[in-house]
Design a protein around this motif. Structure first.
Motif, PDB file in Angstrom:
ATOM      1  N   ASP A  63       0.821  -1.197   0.000  1.00 15.45           N
ATOM      2  CA  ASP A  63       0.000   0.000   0.000  1.00 15.45           C
ATOM      3  C   ASP A  63       0.863   1.258   0.000  1.00 15.45           C
TER       4      ASP A  63
ATOM      5  N   GLU B  92      -8.492  -0.992  -4.515  1.00 17.30           N
ATOM      6  CA  GLU B  92      -7.907   0.218  -3.901  1.00 17.30           C
ATOM      7  C   GLU B  92      -8.354   1.498  -4.600  1.00 17.30           C
TER       8      GLU B  92
ATOM      9  N   LYS C 274     -11.927   2.596  -3.729  1.00 21.54           N
ATOM     10  CA  LYS C 274     -12.403   2.590  -2.343  1.00 21.54           C
ATOM     11  C   LYS C 274     -13.122   3.896  -1.990  1.00 21.54           C
TER      12      LYS C 274
ATOM     13  N   LEU D  92     -18.041  -1.986   4.652  1.00 19.48           N
ATOM     14  CA  LEU D  92     -17.017  -1.834   3.615  1.00 19.48           C
ATOM     15  C   LEU D  92     -15.756  -2.553   4.058  1.00 19.48           C
ATOM     16  N   SER D  93     -15.183  -3.361   3.174  1.00 16.95           N
ATOM     17  CA  SER D  93     -13.927  -4.018   3.521  1.00 16.95           C
ATOM     18  C   SER D  93     -12.798  -3.004   3.488  1.00 16.95           C
ATOM     19  N   GLY D  94     -12.027  -2.973   4.553  1.00 16.59           N
ATOM     20  CA  GLY D  94     -10.874  -2.083   4.611  1.00 16.59           C
ATOM     21  C   GLY D  94      -9.569  -2.813   4.330  1.00 16.59           C
ATOM     22  N   GLN D  95      -9.657  -4.079   3.929  1.00 25.92           N
ATOM     23  CA  GLN D  95      -8.443  -4.833   3.601  1.00 25.92           C
ATOM     24  C   GLN D  95      -7.883  -4.333   2.268  1.00 25.92           C
ATOM     25  N   PRO D  96      -6.554  -4.392   2.105  1.00 24.74           N
ATOM     26  CA  PRO D  96      -5.962  -4.005   0.823  1.00 24.74           C
ATOM     27  C   PRO D  96      -6.543  -4.865  -0.294  1.00 24.74           C
TER      28      PRO D  96
ATOM     29  N   PHE E 112     -12.630 -13.081   5.370  1.00 22.15           N
ATOM     30  CA  PHE E 112     -13.148 -12.876   6.722  1.00 22.15           C
ATOM     31  C   PHE E 112     -14.522 -12.206   6.659  1.00 22.15           C
ATOM     32  N   LEU E 113     -14.585 -11.097   5.937  1.00 20.61           N
ATOM     33  CA  LEU E 113     -15.851 -10.372   5.846  1.00 20.61           C
ATOM     34  C   LEU E 113     -16.879 -11.212   5.085  1.00 20.61           C
TER      35      LEU E 113
ATOM     36  N   ASP F  12      -0.288 -13.082   5.066  1.00 23.18           N
ATOM     37  CA  ASP F  12      -1.225 -12.722   4.000  1.00 23.18           C
ATOM     38  C   ASP F  12      -0.619 -11.607   3.136  1.00 23.18           C
ATOM     39  N   GLU F  13      -0.497 -10.405   3.661  1.00 19.99           N
ATOM     40  CA  GLU F  13       0.155  -9.335   2.907  1.00 19.99           C
ATOM     41  C   GLU F  13       1.666  -9.519   3.026  1.00 19.99           C
TER      42      GLU F  13
END
Lengths: 348, 348
Positions: free
Chosen positions: B4, B53, B56, B78-82, B92-93, B286-287
């Motif tokens: 990011d 991204e 978003k 809203l997913s805040g994951q990259p 997860f969401l 993960d990242e």
């Protein structure tokens, strides 16, 4: 960027800076025998190892030692997820291994599969406690410490009693494993009947949280890792908090962060904010970092996850980030003087 | 730092820089009616929304529109994951919502619960295709594009045929949803019988991967987003790859990264490296970011996850990071001239 990237930030009390100039090298007992026993008993083939950030570089050597002791067909995996506390339990790796070892933090979630290995510091705490005495003029004193020094807690208490103090300690609440223990988000063990509290441990992260949660108490820091005695000073933090609240008062669009880590999911709180405010949007994530929020077009954020991200890393975010209590002030539901430190209770 | 954080990096072909100076504003059809139908049919109470991204910032407005159309008791998250690609599906969401909408990428995982909303660009592709013709002197031409322009693919093909070309296209393999589609990690759709390939789409991320995977072909880029025609030049990238391999040749301790994202888990590959090399250690995450690896005391890394992290972000890591194929060269199992682009096939 992320909480990881802040290594060069100079935030006072920053956990990540703790020990950057250690006066003592610490040694740890990784309890290899206990881990091997568990591997053999469970006939485990995949074993996960998770270390706190500061000890990740020791991981390969620990894995080597375990490989020598374990049956040949066991595969060891090191968690590469960020790990600053008990909430950072790598549940993905945990679910995919037969035995999962989490080093250095107290249990946040219990499972047959997880072995928690506390890493007790071998640093001598008493010289700094001795130096701290002149900052503790009253007869009554509270005593708290972190997971790393819990093994010495009874001795510390006795030592203070021998010096003539009435020593006040308590276990706190369900989120805390031991008497006298503090977490970055929970200082219930300092809810004691004394106006001065002695914190024994490295760094300022915990005592600053303690002082914010208990602004009426004098918090004396005996830091045996950096060989220093200081008194916690929350002024800079509190100014930042008031500044953030004021800047957020004009916000229209609010991002409401729901953190998906175990131990941080305050769902009702997040949902309530969104229900009551048409200009609030729920955002879910695990690591709450400046970069993850930058792409969201919000005027301010309220973080229902880890309060220390809000208070310690807050200035690194591009928009004001508030705790839920601070949000209530910013939107006018509560008076400014209701501002207090955000703590977590219970376990999830 | 993380992928990011590289927003200000100047890596050529960097996906994150795509569109920073757009010549055309794009409009998207978020297919709100289809989402609302699904919410009503499933009587959903919790709905997750995940945007790439670059989109978003549109998330809150889309959530507003959906809130107006949906029953009052539906909560949108809203997913805040990259999110840079199909592999970044926020599982997860997804697991914790009744309906989960993933915008802008092709399906990597199918589930009753997931709605994939492709976001087709409304930019006119033909002016840049016209400009690209002078770079395409031969009679045979391959044609590829990205998910964003797939809706126009048949028209593009026809247009080229009308210009007199023999147009070669194919679906590629199972990882790809559509004929002519490319992903950052898969260019099987360009395995065609032509020495020149026309890529229609924004940015250089995809065509540079294509050119690395097919070094024998001329890859012409018709970029209708930035209004520019160029020919993909991999020289800088290839020099970086050879440089990284050479620097890693002296490495003793290797970190072997196993990425836990869907679509990236090459477990056998990771396990084989660790089994054959006593100085290799499995690290799961993960990242995959520079900061997460910095605390591991390794001499080099081999990344079995996303090849674009290795090739595009490689220079940002503190130690050489190689693809599995490059690792085999660095440890002497394969000759230097076997170096090739790392691709992914199949879905997980």
């Amino acid at each position: 960027m992320s909480q990881d990237a802040a290594g060069d930030a100079t935030t006072e009390g920053d956990l990540r800076n703790t020990g950057m100039s250690l006066k003592h090298d610490r040694e740890w007992d990784y309890e290899l025998e206990r881990i091997i026993d568990e591997i053999e008993e469970k006939d485990a083939k995949k074993v996960g190892l998770q270390f706190p950030e500061g000890l990740k570089r020791r991981g390969p050597a620990v894995a080597d030692d375990l490989r020598e002791l374990a049956p040949d067909d066991v595969t060891f995996m090191l968690s590469g997820q960020p790990c600053y506390g008990a909430c950072d339990l790598d549940t993905f790796l945990m679910r995919r291994t037969d035995v999962f070892v989490h080093f250095g933090h107290s249990p946040m979630k219990n499972s047959e599969k997880i072995i928690y290995v506390p890493l007790f510091s071998n640093v001598d705490v008493f010289p700094m406690m001795e130096d701290a005495l002149e900052e503790l003029p009253e007869d009554d004193v509270g005593l708290v410490t972190t997971a790393q020094h819990m093994n010495l807690f009874p001795e510390m208490k006795e030592w203070l009693q021998e010096k003539g103090y009435e020593v006040h300690t308590r276990k706190g609440d369900d989120r805390l494993t031991n008497e006298g223990q503090v977490l970055g988000c929970n200082y219930a063990s300092a809810d004691i009947d004394a106006d001065q509290v002695l914190y024994v441990g490295g760094g300022k992260f915990h005592p600053l949280g303690l002082a914010m949660e208990h602004p009426d108490k004098k918090v004396v820091i005996a830091d045996p890792v950096n060989n220093v005695v200081t008194v916690a000073d929350t002024e800079k933090f509190m100014k930042q908090r008031y500044g953030a609240v004021h800047r957020a008062m004009d916000a229209e669009k609010w991002g409401v962060i729901f953190c998906t880590k175990i131990g941080q999911g305050r769902w009702e709180m997040a949902e309530k904010i969104v229900e009551e405010n048409d200009n609030a949007y729920l955002i879910t994530m695990d690591e709450v970092t400046p970069d993850r929020l930058r792409n969201f077009d919000m005027d301010a954020f309220v973080n229902t996850g880890c309060p220390r991200i809000t208070t310690d890393d807050g200035p690194q975010f591009h928009k004001p980030m508030l705790t839920p209590g601070e949000y209530e002030i910013a939107v006018g539901h509560e008076p400014l003087d209701s501002l207090e430190f955000d703590t977590f209770h219970g376990t999830w």
